[in-house]
Design a protein around this motif. Structure first.
Motif, PDB file in Angstrom:
ATOM      1  N   ASP A 135      35.894  -3.650  29.840  1.00  0.00           N
ATOM      2  CA  ASP A 135      35.384  -4.838  30.510  1.00  0.00           C
ATOM      3  C   ASP A 135      35.521  -6.136  29.727  1.00  0.00           C
ATOM      4  OD1 ASP A 135      32.097  -5.063  29.410  1.00  0.00           O
ATOM      5  OD2 ASP A 135      33.291  -3.286  29.028  1.00  0.00           O
ATOM      6  N   ASP A 136      35.774  -6.097  28.428  1.00  0.00           N
ATOM      7  CA  ASP A 136      35.730  -7.303  27.598  1.00  0.00           C
ATOM      8  C   ASP A 136      37.001  -8.134  27.715  1.00  0.00           C
ATOM      9  OD1 ASP A 136      35.191  -9.253  25.736  1.00  0.00           O
ATOM     10  OD2 ASP A 136      35.521  -7.955  24.007  1.00  0.00           O
ATOM     11  N   VAL A 137      36.948  -9.208  28.519  1.00  0.00           N
ATOM     12  CA  VAL A 137      38.131 -10.039  28.732  1.00  0.00           C
ATOM     13  C   VAL A 137      38.509 -10.839  27.483  1.00  0.00           C
ATOM     14  CG1 VAL A 137      37.802 -10.211  31.226  1.00  0.00           C
ATOM     15  CG2 VAL A 137      36.783 -11.943  29.735  1.00  0.00           C
ATOM     16  N   ALA A 138      37.590 -10.961  26.533  1.00  0.00           N
ATOM     17  CA  ALA A 138      37.905 -11.691  25.294  1.00  0.00           C
ATOM     18  C   ALA A 138      38.799 -10.880  24.368  1.00  0.00           C
ATOM     19  CB  ALA A 138      36.615 -12.069  24.557  1.00  0.00           C
ATOM     20  N   SER A 139      38.845  -9.563  24.559  1.00  0.00           N
ATOM     21  CA  SER A 139      39.604  -8.720  23.631  1.00  0.00           C
ATOM     22  C   SER A 139      41.074  -8.579  23.999  1.00  0.00           C
ATOM     23  CB  SER A 139      38.952  -7.344  23.511  1.00  0.00           C
ATOM     24  OG  SER A 139      38.929  -6.671  24.757  1.00  0.00           O
ATOM     25  N   GLN A 141      44.201  -9.788  27.338  1.00  0.00           N
ATOM     26  CA  GLN A 141      44.554 -10.161  28.708  1.00  0.00           C
ATOM     27  C   GLN A 141      45.000  -8.940  29.497  1.00  0.00           C
ATOM     28  OE1 GLN A 141      47.387 -13.363  28.680  1.00  0.00           O
ATOM     29  NE2 GLN A 141      45.943 -14.803  27.782  1.00  0.00           N
ATOM     30  N   ARG A 146      41.569  -3.668  26.971  1.00  0.00           N
ATOM     31  CA  ARG A 146      40.262  -4.288  26.748  1.00  0.00           C
ATOM     32  C   ARG A 146      39.246  -3.290  26.195  1.00  0.00           C
ATOM     33  NH1 ARG A 146      40.075  -7.636  32.424  1.00  0.00           N
ATOM     34  NH2 ARG A 146      41.609  -9.189  31.801  1.00  0.00           N
ATOM     35  N   ILE A 184      33.654  -6.987  34.359  1.00  0.00           N
ATOM     36  CA  ILE A 184      34.189  -8.037  33.488  1.00  0.00           C
ATOM     37  C   ILE A 184      33.038  -8.578  32.653  1.00  0.00           C
ATOM     38  CG2 ILE A 184      35.222 -10.328  33.384  1.00  0.00           C
ATOM     39  CD1 ILE A 184      36.617  -9.702  36.026  1.00  0.00           C
ATOM     40  N   SER A 185      33.252  -8.664  31.356  1.00  0.00           N
ATOM     41  CA  SER A 185      32.272  -9.301  30.473  1.00  0.00           C
ATOM     42  C   SER A 185      33.043 -10.004  29.365  1.00  0.00           C
ATOM     43  CB  SER A 185      31.308  -8.263  29.896  1.00  0.00           C
ATOM     44  OG  SER A 185      31.992  -7.401  29.021  1.00  0.00           O
ATOM     45  N   ILE A 186      32.311 -10.691  28.534  1.00  0.00           N
ATOM     46  CA  ILE A 186      32.956 -11.364  27.415  1.00  0.00           C
ATOM     47  C   ILE A 186      32.104 -11.118  26.172  1.00  0.00           C
ATOM     48  CG2 ILE A 186      31.860 -13.602  27.888  1.00  0.00           C
ATOM     49  CD1 ILE A 186      34.565 -14.862  26.958  1.00  0.00           C
ATOM     50  N   VAL A 188      30.916 -11.921  22.438  1.00  0.00           N
ATOM     51  CA  VAL A 188      30.803 -13.048  21.512  1.00  0.00           C
ATOM     52  C   VAL A 188      30.016 -12.580  20.296  1.00  0.00           C
ATOM     53  CG1 VAL A 188      29.898 -15.372  21.195  1.00  0.00           C
ATOM     54  CG2 VAL A 188      30.804 -14.692  23.412  1.00  0.00           C
TER      55      VAL A 188
END
Length: 196
Positions: A135-139, A141, A146, A184-186, A188
């Motif tokens: 789910d981690d869109v920061a890790s 594309q 992800r 989806i998560s991000i 931080v």
């Protein structure tokens, strides 16, 4: 960071023992592995739900054992995947004859070891489905690369509830895959993690 620990090499064992003592009415150790905790009031004739991953993310995973949640949690060392043998033990604990779904984060060690645990279980005639949370869109594309972070919580609750309702293993797999596509998560970081 300050930590209150007895011995560094016993930190995971001490944590698990403390958790079991605090929840002795519903949680216990597996007789098959000291790294597997089981919900002792699990329903019969339902798809078993196994969750797991490395320590250091508490209350995930051991805190999500219970009614409408997971039947067994397999715990690795700090930020390290559980072993295939421990995963197999968790699968056996969760199995009631309807199959088992395993939920874990998309990390190389977890993916590899849960796949080996699944293969070991299948050699013994058990039906197992693995679903990695991504789910981690920061890790990344790329969806397949992800990490699984906060989405694990939602996946475990959704699949735990659907399994408790009497859904089949195929239905649990279908819903888990649909859920995985929608999560989806991000992630931080406020500060770096510190190993004991």
């Amino acid at each position: 960071m300050k930590k209150v620990i007895n011995k560094t090499e016993n930190i995971v064992t001490d944590m698990l023992e403390g958790f079991v003592q605090a929840h002795a009415q519903t949680i216990n150790f597996s007789s098959k592995s000291e790294r597997v905790l089981v919900y002792t009031r699990k329903a019969r004739n339902k798809v078993g739900v196994v969750i797991g991953g490395g320590s250091g993310h508490e209350p995930l995973f051991l805190g999500l054992l219970g009614k409408g949640l997971a039947d067994a949690a397999v715990i690795g060392n700090i930020f390290a995947a559980p072993t295939p043998a421990a995963i197999l033990a968790a699968i056996k604990e969760a199995d009631t004859g309807q199959g088992v779904i395993c939920i874990f984060g998309n990390y190389a060690g977890d993916v590899l070891n849960f796949e080996m645990g699944k293969e070991l279980a299948e050699l013994e005639g058990l039906k197992v489905v693995n679903v990695a949370v991504r789910d981690d869109v920061a890790s990344s594309q790329n969806k397949l690369e992800r990490r699984g972070i906060a989405g694990d919580l939602f996946m475990i609750k959704i699949i735990g509830a659907i399994a408790a309702s009497g859904a089949s293993l195929d239905e649990c797999r279908r819903l888990a895959q649909k859920t995985a596509e929608k999560l989806i998560s991000i992630g931080v970081g406020i500060a770096p993690g510190t190993n004991p």
